[in-house]
Design an enzyme around this catalytic site. Structure first.
Site, PDB file in Angstrom:
ATOM      1  N   HIS A  35      51.327  33.092  35.957  1.00 54.20           N
ATOM      2  CA  HIS A  35      50.510  32.200  35.123  1.00 54.20           C
ATOM      3  C   HIS A  35      51.167  30.823  35.022  1.00 54.20           C
ATOM      4  CE1 HIS A  35      49.496  36.221  33.122  1.00 54.20           C
ATOM      5  NE2 HIS A  35      48.311  35.784  33.512  1.00 54.20           N
ATOM      6  N   GLY A 145      44.406  32.098  40.375  1.00 55.71           N
ATOM      7  CA  GLY A 145      45.365  32.661  41.316  1.00 55.71           C
ATOM      8  C   GLY A 145      44.720  33.408  42.470  1.00 55.71           C
ATOM      9  N   GLN A 151      37.939  37.434  42.380  1.00 54.30           N
ATOM     10  CA  GLN A 151      37.561  36.670  41.180  1.00 54.30           C
ATOM     11  C   GLN A 151      37.400  35.189  41.528  1.00 54.30           C
ATOM     12  OE1 GLN A 151      39.158  37.154  36.986  1.00 54.30           O
ATOM     13  NE2 GLN A 151      40.602  35.639  37.777  1.00 54.30           N
ATOM     14  N   SER A 183      52.149  40.706  37.396  1.00 54.41           N
ATOM     15  CA  SER A 183      50.914  41.054  36.697  1.00 54.41           C
ATOM     16  C   SER A 183      51.268  41.412  35.266  1.00 54.41           C
ATOM     17  CB  SER A 183      50.262  42.261  37.383  1.00 54.41           C
ATOM     18  OG  SER A 183      49.306  42.841  36.522  1.00 54.41           O
ATOM     19  N   SER A 184      50.370  41.074  34.348  1.00 51.82           N
ATOM     20  CA  SER A 184      50.595  41.442  32.940  1.00 51.82           C
ATOM     21  C   SER A 184      50.653  42.960  32.799  1.00 51.82           C
ATOM     22  CB  SER A 184      49.463  40.897  32.070  1.00 51.82           C
ATOM     23  OG  SER A 184      49.351  39.506  32.255  1.00 51.82           O
TER      24      SER A 184
END
Ligand code: AMP
Length: 276
Positions: A35, A145, A151, A183-184
């Site tokens: 991010h 991203g 997406q 990744s979260s």
């Protein structure tokens, strides 16, 4: 960094600062260096950078996933301040949605392929929230991203359909030193899961290394075998797709991307890599 939680506040502030180039980075929070790389890139090309943190309920097809999604807002604020983000927009759900709101956008087959097949309704929720956020922030450029390759194509399609005056910028995937895409959701991985999850990037690298040697059919088959052979890993798909349409790659594909999704323990991860 200014922090706003209502549309009214952020819109009044943006109006008051006048005609500036705004770079916008929408996120679900639980921020990591992936991010932050988007924020840094947005800083370079714009006068101000707005980041949003909003765990958007309409894009979660699994209520458990929504419930368990990490929300470490204090550390997110510290990370954004450290990279000089100018504005954080952190609204609550009722600030964004009215009761019983309906949304449907025809984005064609992109909605149903790959992620769309395994996460029904996901891209309707994504387009719904990104449309609303773009309407509030009115950015010059939108930074997203490559990590979420499909997406990016879906949002680009929406921008094209509505002829929205925003430039789409795709930012490269940030990885951990051993190759795992940041990744979260990685915080849900146990130490063992994390080791097993390396098979995703290893397989993508193997396919890239063999791309000129083997045909698409064999590459996909062997890649699925590699993923399945890894303990604790349940692959959902591995596909070599046309980089523009995400339909199966063919001779006329100008870019080809390998995309994969797998469950590692209880966590679902995605990754991808450009082949040509
Ligand atoms: P998310 O919070 O997962 O919705 O992600 C917000 C934005 O950060 C999306 O545009 C993602 O594609 C992007 N992003 C997530 N992970 C990474 C990564 N490892 N490298 C680069 N960008 C990423």
């Amino acid at each position: 960094m200014k922090i706003f939680t209502t549309r009214k506040q952020i819109q009044e502030y943006l109006l008051a600062i006048g005609n500036k180039k705004i770079g916008f980075v929408p996120t679900l929070g639980a921020l990591h260096n992936g991010h932050l790389s988007l924020i840094k890139q947005a800083k370079q090309g714009n006068d101000i950078v707005v980041c949003s943190i909003f765990v958007n309920p309409t894009q979660f097809n699994d209520p458990k996933d929504l419930e368990n999604y990490p929300r470490p807002i204090e550390s997110d604020i510290a990370k954004l301040s450290a990279v000089d983000c100018d504005i954080l927009f952190n609204p609550g759900v009722t600030e964004i949605y009215d009761d019983n709101e309906q949304w449907h956008l025809n984005i064609g087959q992109l909605e149903f392929l790959l992620e769309g097949e395994f996460r029904p309704g996901h891209y309707q929720g994504v387009t719904q929230v990104v449309y609303k956020l773009l309407d509030i922030v009115k950015p010059t450029a939108l930074y997203m991203g490559q990590k979420d390759y499909q997406q990016f194509l879906v949002v680009s399609k929406m921008v094209e359909i509505f002829k929205l005056p925003v430039k789409m910028v795709m930012c490269p995937i940030e990885r951990e030193p051993e190759g795992l895409a940041m990744s979260s959701r990685n915080i849900h991985l146990s130490a063992d899961d994390r080791q097993h999850a390396l098979i995703l990037s290893k397989t993508l690298n193997w396919v890239k290394a063999n791309f000129d040697i083997k045909n698409v059919y064999n590459l996909e088959l062997e890649a699925m075998n590699m993923l399945q052979a890894e303990p604790g890993v349940e692959p959902e798909y591995f596909e070599l797709a046309d980089g523009k349409t995400l339909l199966p790659a063919n001779e006329s594909s100008q870019t080809i991307v390998a995309l994969t999704a797998a469950r590692i323990g209880k966590t679902r991860l995605i990754d991808n890599m450009l082949m040509v």
